[in-house]
Write a protein that holds these residues in place. Structure first.
Motif, PDB file in Angstrom:
ATOM      1  N   LEU A  54      33.868  13.673  52.730  1.00 23.22           N
ATOM      2  CA  LEU A  54      33.523  14.462  53.918  1.00 23.22           C
ATOM      3  C   LEU A  54      34.031  15.891  53.808  1.00 23.22           C
ATOM      4  CD1 LEU A  54      34.206  11.872  56.760  1.00 23.22           C
ATOM      5  CD2 LEU A  54      32.000  12.918  56.213  1.00 23.22           C
ATOM      6  N   SER A  55      35.174  16.074  53.178  1.00 24.90           N
ATOM      7  CA  SER A  55      35.733  17.424  53.070  1.00 24.90           C
ATOM      8  C   SER A  55      34.834  18.352  52.266  1.00 24.90           C
ATOM      9  CB  SER A  55      37.122  17.366  52.426  1.00 24.90           C
ATOM     10  OG  SER A  55      37.043  17.054  51.041  1.00 24.90           O
ATOM     11  N   LEU A  56      33.999  17.810  51.397  1.00 23.39           N
ATOM     12  CA  LEU A  56      33.101  18.639  50.599  1.00 23.39           C
ATOM     13  C   LEU A  56      32.026  19.285  51.467  1.00 23.39           C
ATOM     14  CD1 LEU A  56      32.700  16.332  47.471  1.00 23.39           C
ATOM     15  CD2 LEU A  56      34.513  17.972  48.026  1.00 23.39           C
ATOM     16  N   LEU A  57      31.858  18.783  52.693  1.00 27.13           N
ATOM     17  CA  LEU A  57      30.953  19.389  53.661  1.00 27.13           C
ATOM     18  C   LEU A  57      31.720  20.149  54.745  1.00 27.13           C
ATOM     19  CD1 LEU A  57      29.391  16.706  52.538  1.00 27.13           C
ATOM     20  CD2 LEU A  57      27.823  17.228  54.402  1.00 27.13           C
ATOM     21  N   GLY A  58      33.045  20.298  54.556  1.00 27.45           N
ATOM     22  CA  GLY A  58      33.839  20.979  55.554  1.00 27.45           C
ATOM     23  C   GLY A  58      34.093  20.139  56.787  1.00 27.45           C
ATOM     24  N   ARG A  59      34.080  18.838  56.635  1.00 28.31           N
ATOM     25  CA  ARG A  59      34.266  17.932  57.770  1.00 28.31           C
ATOM     26  C   ARG A  59      35.504  17.070  57.564  1.00 28.31           C
ATOM     27  NH1 ARG A  59      28.738  14.793  57.896  1.00 28.31           N
ATOM     28  NH2 ARG A  59      29.942  13.507  59.351  1.00 28.31           N
ATOM     29  N   VAL A  60      36.166  16.747  58.673  1.00 26.87           N
ATOM     30  CA  VAL A  60      37.259  15.779  58.657  1.00 26.87           C
ATOM     31  C   VAL A  60      37.017  14.806  59.794  1.00 26.87           C
ATOM     32  CG1 VAL A  60      38.978  17.295  57.613  1.00 26.87           C
ATOM     33  CG2 VAL A  60      38.703  17.269  60.097  1.00 26.87           C
ATOM     34  N   ARG A  67      45.472  20.361  56.135  1.00 26.87           N
ATOM     35  CA  ARG A  67      46.805  20.963  56.163  1.00 26.87           C
ATOM     36  C   ARG A  67      46.982  22.042  55.116  1.00 26.87           C
ATOM     37  NH1 ARG A  67      50.627  15.556  56.906  1.00 26.87           N
ATOM     38  NH2 ARG A  67      49.889  15.007  59.007  1.00 26.87           N
ATOM     39  N   SER A  68      46.342  21.860  53.971  1.00 30.26           N
ATOM     40  CA  SER A  68      46.472  22.852  52.910  1.00 30.26           C
ATOM     41  C   SER A  68      45.354  22.652  51.909  1.00 30.26           C
ATOM     42  CB  SER A  68      47.836  22.737  52.209  1.00 30.26           C
ATOM     43  OG  SER A  68      47.949  21.478  51.571  1.00 30.26           O
ATOM     44  N   GLY A  69      45.227  23.614  50.994  1.00 26.89           N
ATOM     45  CA  GLY A  69      44.248  23.494  49.927  1.00 26.89           C
ATOM     46  C   GLY A  69      42.924  24.153  50.253  1.00 26.89           C
ATOM     47  N   MET A  70      42.068  24.197  49.256  1.00 26.75           N
ATOM     48  CA  MET A  70      40.767  24.844  49.419  1.00 26.75           C
ATOM     49  C   MET A  70      39.661  24.022  48.783  1.00 26.75           C
ATOM     50  SD  MET A  70      39.221  26.412  46.574  1.00 26.75           S
ATOM     51  CE  MET A  70      39.628  26.644  44.850  1.00 26.75           C
ATOM     52  N   VAL A  71      38.436  24.221  49.308  1.00 23.63           N
ATOM     53  CA  VAL A  71      37.213  23.613  48.775  1.00 23.63           C
ATOM     54  C   VAL A  71      36.189  24.726  48.605  1.00 23.63           C
ATOM     55  CG1 VAL A  71      35.373  21.924  49.141  1.00 23.63           C
ATOM     56  CG2 VAL A  71      37.681  21.442  49.985  1.00 23.63           C
ATOM     57  N   ARG A  72      35.501  24.753  47.476  1.00 23.86           N
ATOM     58  CA  ARG A  72      34.414  25.707  47.263  1.00 23.86           C
ATOM     59  C   ARG A  72      33.204  24.957  46.701  1.00 23.86           C
ATOM     60  NH1 ARG A  72      37.436  28.101  49.825  1.00 23.86           N
ATOM     61  NH2 ARG A  72      38.327  30.189  49.551  1.00 23.86           N
ATOM     62  N   VAL A  73      32.057  25.158  47.348  1.00 26.01           N
ATOM     63  CA  VAL A  73      30.793  24.597  46.884  1.00 26.01           C
ATOM     64  C   VAL A  73      29.854  25.764  46.653  1.00 26.01           C
ATOM     65  CG1 VAL A  73      28.869  23.061  47.388  1.00 26.01           C
ATOM     66  CG2 VAL A  73      31.168  22.482  48.210  1.00 26.01           C
ATOM     67  N   ALA A  74      29.427  25.946  45.418  1.00 20.80           N
ATOM     68  CA  ALA A  74      28.591  27.093  45.043  1.00 20.80           C
ATOM     69  C   ALA A  74      29.239  28.396  45.500  1.00 20.80           C
ATOM     70  CB  ALA A  74      27.194  26.960  45.627  1.00 20.80           C
ATOM     71  N   GLY A  75      30.566  28.452  45.413  1.00 21.90           N
ATOM     72  CA  GLY A  75      31.298  29.652  45.763  1.00 21.90           C
ATOM     73  C   GLY A  75      31.572  29.843  47.244  1.00 21.90           C
ATOM     74  N   LEU A  76      31.079  28.952  48.091  1.00 19.70           N
ATOM     75  CA  LEU A  76      31.252  29.078  49.538  1.00 19.70           C
ATOM     76  C   LEU A  76      32.268  28.063  50.044  1.00 19.70           C
ATOM     77  CD1 LEU A  76      27.504  29.455  50.621  1.00 19.70           C
ATOM     78  CD2 LEU A  76      29.209  31.275  50.451  1.00 19.70           C
ATOM     79  N   ASP A  77      32.970  28.438  51.107  1.00 11.09           N
ATOM     80  CA  ASP A  77      33.953  27.563  51.735  1.00 11.09           C
ATOM     81  C   ASP A  77      33.264  26.742  52.816  1.00 11.09           C
ATOM     82  OD1 ASP A  77      36.014  26.319  53.021  1.00 11.09           O
ATOM     83  OD2 ASP A  77      37.057  28.146  53.659  1.00 11.09           O
ATOM     84  N   PRO A  78      33.105  25.429  52.626  1.00  6.96           N
ATOM     85  CA  PRO A  78      32.406  24.631  53.635  1.00  6.96           C
ATOM     86  C   PRO A  78      33.148  24.546  54.964  1.00  6.96           C
ATOM     87  CG  PRO A  78      33.358  23.205  51.957  1.00  6.96           C
ATOM     88  CD  PRO A  78      33.529  24.603  51.476  1.00  6.96           C
ATOM     89  N   VAL A  91      22.156  23.238  49.639  1.00 10.82           N
ATOM     90  CA  VAL A  91      23.057  23.270  48.492  1.00 10.82           C
ATOM     91  C   VAL A  91      23.753  21.918  48.331  1.00 10.82           C
ATOM     92  CG1 VAL A  91      25.077  24.375  47.468  1.00 10.82           C
ATOM     93  CG2 VAL A  91      23.414  25.744  48.740  1.00 10.82           C
ATOM     94  N   VAL A  92      24.233  21.344  49.443  1.00 10.93           N
ATOM     95  CA  VAL A  92      24.926  20.061  49.393  1.00 10.93           C
ATOM     96  C   VAL A  92      24.356  19.147  50.471  1.00 10.93           C
ATOM     97  CG1 VAL A  92      26.781  20.921  50.890  1.00 10.93           C
ATOM     98  CG2 VAL A  92      27.182  18.895  49.482  1.00 10.93           C
ATOM     99  N   SER A  93      24.181  17.886  50.134  1.00 10.60           N
ATOM    100  CA  SER A  93      23.672  16.899  51.082  1.00 10.60           C
ATOM    101  C   SER A  93      24.517  15.645  50.971  1.00 10.60           C
ATOM    102  CB  SER A  93      22.204  16.577  50.796  1.00 10.60           C
ATOM    103  OG  SER A  93      21.616  15.909  51.883  1.00 10.60           O
ATOM    104  N   TYR A  94      24.645  14.940  52.098  1.00 15.01           N
ATOM    105  CA  TYR A  94      25.596  13.832  52.185  1.00 15.01           C
ATOM    106  C   TYR A  94      24.929  12.600  52.781  1.00 15.01           C
ATOM    107  CZ  TYR A  94      29.642  11.216  54.107  1.00 15.01           C
ATOM    108  OH  TYR A  94      30.550  10.257  54.443  1.00 15.01           O
ATOM    109  N   MET A  95      25.266  11.421  52.229  1.00 15.14           N
ATOM    110  CA  MET A  95      24.891  10.157  52.840  1.00 15.14           C
ATOM    111  C   MET A  95      26.136   9.306  52.967  1.00 15.14           C
ATOM    112  SD  MET A  95      22.246   7.144  51.709  1.00 15.14           S
ATOM    113  CE  MET A  95      23.486   6.120  50.929  1.00 15.14           C
ATOM    114  N   GLY A  96      26.491   8.944  54.207  1.00 10.81           N
ATOM    115  CA  GLY A  96      27.707   8.194  54.457  1.00 10.81           C
ATOM    116  C   GLY A  96      27.541   6.715  54.196  1.00 10.81           C
TER     117      GLY A  96
END
Length: 513
Positions: A54-60, A67-78, A91-96
């Motif tokens: 979920l964090s790869l889509l900027g979701r929790v 709390r800390s750290g960074m994620v970048r997908v195609a250079g963008l911060d989700p 760019v990114v798609s998710y199926m739960g």
């Protein structure tokens, strides 16, 4: 896994935990993924796999925070509020892992797919044609009757493939799949594996594959990370990270669990049952008998009518013809008020209100179905939670704070709170890893013994049917195709879809023999 400027995905030092403090669910996660590569994420239920996905889509999940750290997908911060418009679906798609929960229950399948195409592929000239192409790519019907169904009118496996088709709309560069085959029977899971692999190679698409199926990960992944207690404890090639592959023969040859025996009194009888979705008949002339205290496994391909039958037995789907009855026998153990049949759904997330605590979920049947006063209900809620192996502290938690296995145990506890004679369990282990899933099924066996419960177990897992059931009923095309006692004899390989066909049934002994 060291990254460079070419990486499509970069995660560095990512830590997630409960809001306001508490034990992290993901700790200092670091990984990279290049375009066209597949990363497998494995680990036990509750190890943090879905939180990472979920964090790869900027979701929790509710109740958690980054709390800390960074994620970048195609250079963008989700996690940037402006990123979803640029990233999600294109760019990114998710199926739960609970795809039914991602489908709008008020919209027909065709309308949902059309919306996915318009949002993720704006400017598409032939939306209807694109919808049919996407559905066909995941082996779903494209006729008008199927397009007009709503999510509750398709099987769990079909809902899973609708969600996958929607995720493929827009041709995303990165596909994040969380347990993509968990709701499918063996042949369809194998077909899905081939379809996903073909899509990846053809489009040069990268993928993060979260799965408790080591065979699926071994077949698709270029590299694998393994999580334990929220930490990445191993990374490398599938051969380096995954356990030794278990063959179908070895998996099915495990010793059967000692069965609980007919400890319950009464019998569940189904006679000439038929059911429809709209004008379409999905069950025809179904008859079966389930003796008290036994377990009957209901098997069959996705779309064969298993879930519809299960919901009919629980009174959740209208019956077009026939009867369902629980015939009580003389018993010295009075259960008091309650409901004879209780249903435990496949979708453990959608079955629980995300805003309610476990305590509230258990108190509702205790007060509403059994009429308990508040003080007695509170004590019974704690006792019932103990029956499924959860400590009293779980009463204060909400679904978002539970692992998949814990959620399913809460669903079992809620069903038990209604004092049932029969538990109808619909694919309750499909989203769990084998160890946790076996633990849930072992728990069911124990509950049968101690409470005299009768269990109808809907499953696509032949090993579970063989190991836990006293009898197996196979559905095909809405009819009972076969019934008998579980068998463990492996058939010789077949050129059909399933090269490891294992017969689920061994006919009961002929009295004349």
């Amino acid at each position: 896994m060291s990254g460079d400027a070419e990486d499509l995905l970069r995660v560095a030092g990512l830590t997630l935990g409960p809001v306001g403090g508490g034990r992290p669910v993901l700790r200092e996660a670091t990984l990279t993924l290049a375009p066209g590569r597949v990363l497998g994420v494995v680990g036990r239920s509750g190890s943090g796999k879905s939180s990472l996905a979920l964090s790869l889509l900027g979701r929790v999940r509710p109740g958690l925070e980054r709390r800390s750290g960074m994620v970048r997908v195609a250079g963008l911060d989700p996690f940037d509020p402006r990123a979803p418009r640029l990233l999600r679906g294109r760019v990114v798609s998710y199926m739960g892992q609970d795809p039914a929960a991602s489908l709008n229950p008020a919209l027909r399948i065709g309308a949902q797919m059309a919306e996915a195409v318009r949002v993720r592929s704006p400017g598409t000239a032939d939306v209807a044609g694109q919808v049919r192409e996407l559905l066909a790519s995941v082996r779903l019907p494209t006729d008008r009757a199927f397009l007009r169904r709503r999510p509750h009118q398709v099987s769990g496996g079909q809902a899973q493939r609708v969600a996958l088709a929607a995720a493929l709309a827009g041709a995303p560069r990165l596909l994040v799949l969380d347990e993509p085959t968990s709701g499918l029977d063996v042949p369809l899971a194998r077909q899905m594996r081939e379809l996903v692999a073909a899509s990846l190679r053809r489009a040069g698409r990268a993928m993060v594959l979260v799965s408790h199926d080591p065979g699926l990960v071994a077949d698709l992944a270029d590299e694998v990370v393994r999580l334990e207690d929220g930490r990445i404890v191993a990374s490398g090639s599938p051969a380096e990270v995954l356990p030794a592959r278990v063959t179908p023969e070895a998996d099915h040859a495990r010793a059967p669990t000692r069965r609980a025996g007919a400890a319950g009194a009464g019998v569940l009888e189904v006679r000439g049952l038929s059911a429809r979705h709209g004008r379409t008949t999905v069950l025809q002339d179904v008859s079966l008998t389930v003796p008290g205290g036994t377990c009957t496994a209901l098997v069959g391909p996705s779309g064969s009518g298993k879930t519809t039958l299960a919901r009919c037995l629980a009174g959740l789907h209208p019956i077009a013809g026939g009867t369902v009855s629980w015939r009580e026998a003389e018993t010295p153990h009075a259960r008091g008020r309650g409901r004879a049949v209780q249903y435990v759904a496949q979708d453990s997330v959608g079955a629980l209100n995300p805003r309610e605590t476990v305590r509230t979920a258990l108190l509702r049947p205790l007060r509403g179905l059994r009429g308990m006063p508040a003080r007695d209900a509170a004590a019974e809620a704690e006792r019932t939670l103990g029956l499924v192996g959860l400590a009293p502290g779980f009463l204060a938690r909400r679904p978002g704070e539970l692992s998949g296995g814990e959620r399913q145990r809460v669903n079992l506890a809620r069903a038990l709170a209604g004092a049932p004679r029969v538990l109808v369990c619909d694919e309750i282990t499909s989203a769990l890893d084998r160890e946790i899933g076996d633990g849930v099924l072992d728990l069911l066996t124990s509950l049968r013994r101690t409470l005299g419960l009768t269990v109808l177990l809907v499953t696509h897992d032949p090993a579970a049917a063989a190991r836990y059931a006293d009898q197996v009923v196979a559905l095909d095309g809405g009819r009972i195709a076969e019934a008998g006692v579980p068998g463990l004899v492996r058939a010789s390989p077949s050129p059909a879809d399933d090269p490891f066909r294992v017969p689920l049934l061994r006919p009961a002994a002929d009295p004349a023999e």
